[in-house]
Scaffold this active site. Structure first.
Site, PDB file in Angstrom:
ATOM      1  N   LYS A 181     -21.071  21.917  12.368  1.00 16.32           N
ATOM      2  CA  LYS A 181     -21.676  23.262  12.439  1.00 16.32           C
ATOM      3  C   LYS A 181     -21.155  24.160  11.323  1.00 16.32           C
ATOM      4  CE  LYS A 181     -21.740  23.170  17.516  1.00 16.32           C
ATOM      5  NZ  LYS A 181     -21.120  23.807  18.688  1.00 16.32           N
ATOM      6  N   ARG A 219      -7.322  12.109   9.495  1.00 14.80           N
ATOM      7  CA  ARG A 219      -7.799  11.472   8.261  1.00 14.80           C
ATOM      8  C   ARG A 219      -8.975  12.289   7.766  1.00 14.80           C
ATOM      9  NH1 ARG A 219      -9.116   5.173   7.767  1.00 14.80           N
ATOM     10  NH2 ARG A 219      -6.875   5.219   7.317  1.00 14.80           N
ATOM     11  N   ARG A 240      -7.979   0.597  12.301  1.00 14.53           N
ATOM     12  CA  ARG A 240      -6.566   0.385  12.579  1.00 14.53           C
ATOM     13  C   ARG A 240      -5.762   1.680  12.712  1.00 14.53           C
ATOM     14  NH1 ARG A 240      -8.593  -4.062  10.348  1.00 14.53           N
ATOM     15  NH2 ARG A 240      -9.624  -2.520   9.087  1.00 14.53           N
ATOM     16  N   THR A 241      -5.965   2.594  11.770  1.00 10.03           N
ATOM     17  CA  THR A 241      -5.104   3.779  11.770  1.00 10.03           C
ATOM     18  C   THR A 241      -5.313   4.582  13.054  1.00 10.03           C
ATOM     19  OG1 THR A 241      -5.168   3.787   9.373  1.00 10.03           O
ATOM     20  CG2 THR A 241      -4.389   5.794  10.422  1.00 10.03           C
ATOM     21  N   HIS A 259      -1.182   8.026   2.013  1.00  6.85           N
ATOM     22  CA  HIS A 259      -1.341   7.409   3.339  1.00  6.85           C
ATOM     23  C   HIS A 259       0.049   6.959   3.787  1.00  6.85           C
ATOM     24  CE1 HIS A 259      -3.067   5.408   6.669  1.00  6.85           C
ATOM     25  NE2 HIS A 259      -3.977   4.660   6.079  1.00  6.85           N
TER      26      HIS A 259
HETATM   27  C1  NCD Z   1      -6.839   1.786   4.187  1.00  5.79           C
HETATM   28  C2  NCD Z   1      -7.276   3.217   4.026  1.00  5.79           C
HETATM   29  O1  NCD Z   1      -7.999   3.746   4.868  1.00  5.79           O
HETATM   30  O2  NCD Z   1      -6.842   3.791   3.035  1.00  5.79           O
HETATM   31  N1  NCD Z   1      -7.033   1.295   5.467  1.00  5.79           N
HETATM   32  C3  NCD Z   1      -6.038   1.465   6.403  1.00  5.79           C
HETATM   33  O3  NCD Z   1      -5.685   2.575   6.750  1.00  5.79           O
HETATM   34  N2  NCD Z   1      -5.442   0.373   6.869  1.00  5.79           N
HETATM   35  C4  NCD Z   1      -7.313   0.876   3.134  1.00  5.79           C
HETATM   36  C5  NCD Z   1      -8.775   0.823   2.822  1.00  5.79           C
HETATM   37  O4  NCD Z   1      -9.606   1.451   3.478  1.00  5.79           O
HETATM   38  O5  NCD Z   1      -9.105   0.097   1.890  1.00  5.79           O
END
Ligand code: NCD
Length: 309
Positions: free
Chosen positions: A87, A108, A58-59, A136
Site C-alpha cells: 500500500k 530480508r 532457508r534463512t 548477509h
Molecule cells: C543466499 C542469499 O539469499 O543471499 N541464500 C541464502 O540465504 N542461503 C544465496 C543466494 O540466494 O544465492
C-alpha cells in the site's frame, strides 16, 4: 566477554574474532543440547518477527525454527505483497510497527543498506537476513561454523570463493569474518563478476593473502574449502548478460576428483547449476550439513541478542 544483548546484527564487518568465536561456541552448545531434546525453554513468551521482502527458504525457515526450538514464538510475512508495503508504507513505518509486537526482528530486503535503515528506528534487535547485494552476516557465521566443524579449525585454510562475487552478499559477509583468521583466499570469478574493490582493499588492509583467477580447476588444486555461489539473476538489469554468465562455473564430480584431496564443498544454496548432483555423494560435500548449522547459529544469535545466554 562479548555482550550482544540488545545489539543489531547487520554486517560481517561488525565482529571481532572474539565475538565470532563466542557466537560459534554458543551455537555448538545448542547443537549439543538439541541432541537430547527437541527444544529448549529459553525464550518462552518472547516473539520473533520475520519480515521477508525477498524470496527465501532457508534463512526464514531456519530463523523460525531457531526461535521455536528456543521455546519462543514467531510471527511474520514471507511476501511483501501481503503486507502494507504493497500500500506504499515505508520500511521505517513497518519496523516502527513491528517492534510494538515483537522482541526481535529478522528481515530480508532487496535494497542494500536496508538493515541499517531499519536498525536506526527499531527499538528491538534487527537481524539482517540479507540486504540486496550488500551483506548477509548470519549466513557468514553459519559458514564459519561449517568450516570449523568440517575442518576442525579455520586458521591455515585456503578458501576459494567462486561465482558471482560482485553481487553475492554471502561472500561479501563471509570474507569480512575470514579476515580475522590466518587464511588464504582465492576469488574465482569471470571479469564481469569480480569481488568489489572495496572488499579486496579491506582484505589487503588486514594483510589477508588473496588471489584472483578465472580458473576453477587451478584454484581447486590448492583449496581446502571451495564455496560455490549462484549467479544472482535478480541483480542483473540486462537478462542477456545473466544468460551469458549464469553457467560461468560448474563444479562437477570430475573436477572434484582432480582437486586437492579432502576438499570441503560449500554453497549457501539455492543451487541452480553450480554443483552437479553427482557431487552430492562425495563425502566432503557439506552444503546440506551447512544448512543445519544455520539453525544452531540463528538460535545462538537470537538467544544472545535477547540476553538469554
Ligand atoms: C543466499 C542469499 O539469499 O543471499 N541464500 C541464502 O540465504 N542461503 C544465496 C543466494 O540466494 O544465492
Amino acid at each position: 566477554m562479548a555482550d550482544f544483548k540488545g545489539k543489531h546484527i547487520l554486517t560481517g564487518k561488525q565482529f571481532t574474532r572474539e565475538e565470532i568465536e563466542r557466537i560459534l561456541q554458543v551455537a555448538e552448545n545448542f547443537k549439543e543440547e538439541l541432541k537430547s531434546r527437541p527444544s529448549l525453554d529459553l525464550t518462552r513468551g518472547q516473539i520473533l518477527a520475520t519480515l521477508f521482502f525477498e524470496p527465501s527458504t532457508r534463512t526464514r525457515l531456519s530463523f523460525e525454527s531457531a526461535m521455536l526450538r528456543l521455546g519462543g514464538s514467531v510471527i511474520g510475512f514471507a511476501e511483501a505483497s501481503t503486507s502494507s508495503t504493497a500500500k506504499g508504507e515505508s520500511l521505517e513505518d513497518t519496523i516502527l510497527t513491528v517492534c510494538q509486537y515483537a522482541d526481535v526482528i529478522a528481515m530480508r530486503h532487496p535494497q542494500m543498506g536496508s538493515a541499517e535503515k531499519a536498525a536506526k528506528v527499531s527499538t528491538v534487535p534487527i537481524l539482517n537476513g540479507g540486504d540486496g547485494a550488500g551483506q548477509h552476516p548470519t549466513q557468514a557465521l553459519l559458514d564459519m561454523l561449517t568450516i570449523k566443524t568440517e575442518k576442525g579449525k579455520i586458521d591455515g585454510m585456503t578458501v576459494s570463493l567462486v561465482g558471482d562475487l560482485k553481487h553475492g552478499r554471502t561472500v561479501h559477509a563471509l570474507v569480512e569474518l575470514l579476515k580475522h583468521y590466518k587464511v588464504n583466499l582465492i576469488f574465482v570469478a569471470p571479469e564481469e563478476l569480480r569481488m568489489p574493490q572495496e572488499i579486496t582493499e579491506s582484505m589487503k588492509s588486514y594483510s589477508v593473502p588473496t588471489k584472483e583467477t578465472d580458473s576453477l580447476s587451478s584454484a581447486l588444486k590448492e583449496s581446502d574449502v571451495v564455496y560455490m555461489t549462484r549467479v544472482q539473476k535478480e541483480r542483473f538489469a540486462d537478462p542477456a548478460q545473466y544468460e551469458k554468465l549464469k553457467g560461468a562455473f560448474i563444479l562437477t564430480r570430475a573436477l572434484v576428483d582432480k582437486a586437492k584431496p579432502g576438499l570441503t564443498i560449500m554453497h549457501p544454496l539455492p543451487r541452480v547449476t553450480e554443483i552437479t548432483t553427482d557431487v552430492d555423494s562425495y563425502e566432503g560435500a557439506a552444503y546440506f550439513r551447512q544448512v543445519k548449522n544455520g539453525l544452531y547459529v540463528r538460535m545462538a544469535l537470537i538467544a544472545l541478542v535477547l540476553g538469554k545466554v
